[in-house]
Motif scaffolding. Structure first.
Motif, short mmCIF file in Angstrom:
data_model
loop_
_atom_site.label_atom_id
_atom_site.label_comp_id
_atom_site.label_asym_id
_atom_site.label_seq_id
_atom_site.Cartn_x
_atom_site.Cartn_y
_atom_site.Cartn_z
N LEU A 121 0.98 -1.18 -0.07
CA LEU A 121 -0.09 -0.03 0.07
C LEU A 121 0.93 1.14 0.05
CD1 LEU A 121 -2.84 0.88 0.22
CD2 LEU A 121 -3.05 0.96 2.44
N ASP A 122 2.13 1.30 0.82
CA ASP A 122 2.76 2.40 0.69
C ASP A 122 3.48 2.76 -0.62
OD1 ASP A 122 2.27 2.79 3.44
OD2 ASP A 122 4.06 1.46 4.30
N GLU A 123 4.08 1.49 -1.31
CA GLU A 123 4.24 1.64 -2.51
C GLU A 123 3.48 2.22 -3.50
OE1 GLU A 123 7.73 -1.80 -2.98
OE2 GLU A 123 5.72 -2.21 -3.18
N GLN A 124 2.13 1.83 -3.51
CA GLN A 124 1.12 2.33 -4.45
C GLN A 124 0.77 3.83 -4.09
OE1 GLN A 124 -2.15 -0.12 -4.46
NE2 GLN A 124 -2.98 0.77 -6.24
N ASN A 125 0.83 4.08 -2.74
CA ASN A 125 0.52 5.47 -2.52
C ASN A 125 1.72 6.40 -2.90
OD1 ASN A 125 -0.89 7.50 -0.94
ND2 ASN A 125 0.77 7.39 0.44
N SER A 126 2.80 6.12 -2.67
CA SER A 126 3.87 6.97 -3.02
C SER A 126 3.89 7.02 -4.55
CB SER A 126 5.41 6.15 -2.77
OG SER A 126 6.53 7.04 -3.11
N TYR A 127 3.51 5.86 -5.31
CA TYR A 127 3.68 6.09 -6.69
C TYR A 127 2.55 7.13 -7.37
CZ TYR A 127 1.96 4.59 -11.57
OH TYR A 127 1.53 4.46 -12.82
N VAL A 128 1.21 6.91 -6.80
CA VAL A 128 0.21 7.90 -7.29
C VAL A 128 0.35 9.31 -6.86
CG1 VAL A 128 -2.25 8.43 -6.73
CG2 VAL A 128 -1.49 5.94 -6.97
N LYS A 129 1.12 9.56 -5.67
CA LYS A 129 1.44 10.95 -5.23
C LYS A 129 2.43 11.36 -6.13
CE LYS A 129 0.65 11.13 -0.24
NZ LYS A 129 1.38 11.15 0.93
N ASN A 130 3.62 10.82 -6.57
CA ASN A 130 4.52 11.07 -7.68
C ASN A 130 3.84 11.51 -9.08
OD1 ASN A 130 6.78 10.97 -5.76
ND2 ASN A 130 7.28 8.99 -6.14
N MET A 131 3.19 10.63 -9.46
CA MET A 131 2.44 10.73 -10.44
C MET A 131 1.34 11.93 -10.80
SD MET A 131 3.39 8.28 -12.97
CE MET A 131 1.97 8.21 -13.88
N VAL A 132 0.59 12.12 -9.71
CA VAL A 132 -0.20 13.28 -9.63
C VAL A 132 0.60 14.76 -9.48
CG1 VAL A 132 -1.95 14.30 -8.33
CG2 VAL A 132 -2.13 12.06 -8.66
N GLY B 216 3.62 15.26 -10.62
CA GLY B 216 4.38 15.35 -11.67
C GLY B 216 3.47 15.91 -13.13
N GLY B 217 2.15 15.94 -12.61
CA GLY B 217 1.41 15.92 -13.90
C GLY B 217 1.10 15.15 -14.71
N LEU B 218 1.49 13.85 -14.29
CA LEU B 218 1.21 12.54 -15.27
C LEU B 218 -0.12 12.01 -15.32
CD1 LEU B 218 4.99 11.34 -15.15
CD2 LEU B 218 3.95 12.81 -16.78
N MET B 219 -0.82 12.33 -14.16
CA MET B 219 -2.21 11.61 -13.77
C MET B 219 -3.00 12.66 -12.99
SD MET B 219 -2.34 8.36 -10.91
CE MET B 219 -1.59 7.22 -12.10
N THR B 220 -4.28 12.66 -13.31
CA THR B 220 -5.37 13.36 -12.56
C THR B 220 -5.53 12.83 -11.20
OG1 THR B 220 -7.16 12.32 -13.37
CG2 THR B 220 -6.22 13.98 -14.57
N ARG B 221 -6.20 13.70 -10.40
CA ARG B 221 -6.52 12.90 -8.94
C ARG B 221 -7.52 11.89 -9.19
NH1 ARG B 221 -6.62 18.58 -5.82
NH2 ARG B 221 -6.97 19.28 -8.13
N ASN B 222 -8.49 11.97 -9.98
CA ASN B 222 -9.58 11.00 -10.01
C ASN B 222 -8.97 9.76 -10.70
OD1 ASN B 222 -11.94 11.78 -9.08
ND2 ASN B 222 -12.51 12.89 -10.93
N GLU B 223 -7.90 9.83 -11.55
CA GLU B 223 -7.16 8.59 -11.99
C GLU B 223 -6.27 8.10 -10.77
OE1 GLU B 223 -6.16 9.61 -16.78
OE2 GLU B 223 -4.96 10.34 -15.21
N GLY B 224 -5.82 8.72 -9.88
CA GLY B 224 -5.04 8.12 -8.87
C GLY B 224 -6.09 7.59 -7.72
#
Length: 406
Positions: A338-349, A351-359
């Motif tokens: 869960l920590d790895e996934q959470n860190s991945y989504v935060k970095n993607m959002v 960095g402008g590579l993912m929207t928050r709804n996609e996260g």
């Protein structure tokens, strides 16, 4: 229903199939000189093989099949009736899960799987799985071959022919995993037969009693039981024997065990060998402990290797447009904390590579109906490279330097 143009398969030819051996993989056991009985045992009946096949087929069939289109700035997923047909109900009798499972299982066991498409007005109506035992390959040359099924003969471009591990002589015919596991399966069957025979053997006495008696008396079952009973029947449980000195000698022995024969170690080694041949981590078949990195490597290599063989055949046979292709989605099979996934989504959002709804979607959360949740945002210090020299702090530093020089 949205009309989707696909390649049109020619109508089936009603020709008598030539006599040819059916495609089946067997392990020949007649060479054994030990306890193993002679005969033929299909790989599909071997428990260790079926475990590996089930794991691979189960995981591949769990992945979503996506219809993708090449784009100028990256590939995009297309959702239409064609993508829904293949991903949800490719066959009239089964869902995508069971459809892909059967394809993968037969690919692993025999190396080949044939599917007949039924097309009406350039639309796929049904995909029919051909039982492997009723399919054979005839008229094989270096440039062409025929596929025989139930007294009908098809050209390769009339059907979907999935292939795994091509044969060295006829590269368009698959061999599956049979050459890799045949000898190991024979070893496992031999070990199991030896273990069964050993457990049924009567030559495992736990105690030997030597008494001063005539040979004829010991040969007579009645007299033998009478002699033994004179010591055992008059003694309570746990009470020591009282025997005349020099007339009887009692010795305990340790008979051979399965550990002495190293059969269990041999079986474990063979199970590892079969798992290795299939590319399956041993812990998935009950040997060893779970390892996340080994599991993820198994998904990216073994599982995707089989999936790519399927998606490429689907792409080249049932799509017209060169910009379209089929793709399995392995992301859902990977193991992340869960920590790895959470860190991945935060970095993607961030960095402008993912929207928050996609996260939110990565955590299986419903989207929030807010325009800001669908925007691509970045941190304030994320600027184009061409604008690096226009930052205000650089202007302030330059102005301060000019003042000091003055």
């Amino acid at each position: 229903m949205e009309a989707v143009t696909i390649s049109v398969f020619r109508k089936n030819k009603s020709q008598q199939a030539r006599d040819a051996p059916q495609t089946a993989c067997y392990v020949n056991l007649t060479d054994s000189d030990f306890i193993l009985p002679a005969g033929y045992t299909p790989l599909a009946r071997n428990e260790e093989v079926l475990r590996c096949v089930h794991i691979i087929a189960d995981l591949v069939s769990n992945m979503t099949i996506m219809l993708m289109e090449n784009g100028k700035h990256g590939d995009t997923r297309i959702k239409n009736e064609l993508s829904k047909k293949l991903d949800v109900y490719p066959s009239d009798l089964m869902t995508r899960k069971t459809f892909i499972y059967r394809i993968v299982a037969d690919l692993c066991l025999t190396g080949n799987k044939v599917v007949i498409p039924k097309v009406n007005d350039d639309l796929i109506e049904n995909l029919i799985l051909c039982p492997t035992g009723r399919v054979s390959f005839t008229s094989k040359t270096d440039t062409s071959y025929k596929i025989s099924y139930d007294k009908q003969i098809f050209d390769p471009d009339e059907v979907l022919h999935f292939v795994l591990n091509p044969d060295s002589n006829y590269q368009y015919i698959g061999t599956g995993f049979t050459p890799l596991v045949k000898k190991t399966v024979e070893n496992i069957l031999q070990a199991n037969a030896t273990k069964t025979a050993f457990l049924k053997s009567k030559w495992k006495p736990s105690m030997i009693v030597s008494i001063a008696a005539d040979v004829e008396e010991l040969r007579d079952p009645v007299k033998r039981n009478k002699i033994l009973g004179s010591y055992t029947e008059t003694t309570e449980e746990g009470e020591p024997w009282l025997i005349p000195s020099g007339e009887i000698d009692v010795k305990t022995i340790s008979p051979l065990t399965l550990n002495d024969l190293a059969i269990q170690d041999s079986i474990t080694l063979d199970i590892r060998s079969i798992a290795s041949a299939f590319g399956v981590p041993p812990f998935l078949v009950g040997v060893g402990d779970f390892n996340k990195n080994a599991y993820n490597n198994f998904i990216s290599r073994t599982i995707m290797s089989v999936a790519i063989a399927i998606q490429q055949e689907l792409t080249r046979k049932i799509l017209y447009s060169p910009a379209l292709y089929w793709k399995f989605n392995p992301k859902s099979l990977m193991q992340y904390s869960l920590d790895e996934q959470n860190s991945y989504v935060k970095n993607m959002v961030g960095g402008g590579l993912m929207t928050r709804n996609e996260g939110r979607n990565d955590f299986d959360l419903s989207p929030v109906d807010d325009e800001g949740m669908n925007e691509f945002i970045v941190l304030e210090n994320f600027i184009p490279v061409s604008k690096v020299g226009d930052q205000k702090k650089l202007d302030n530093l330059k102005q301060k330097g000019d003042e000091e020089d003055a």
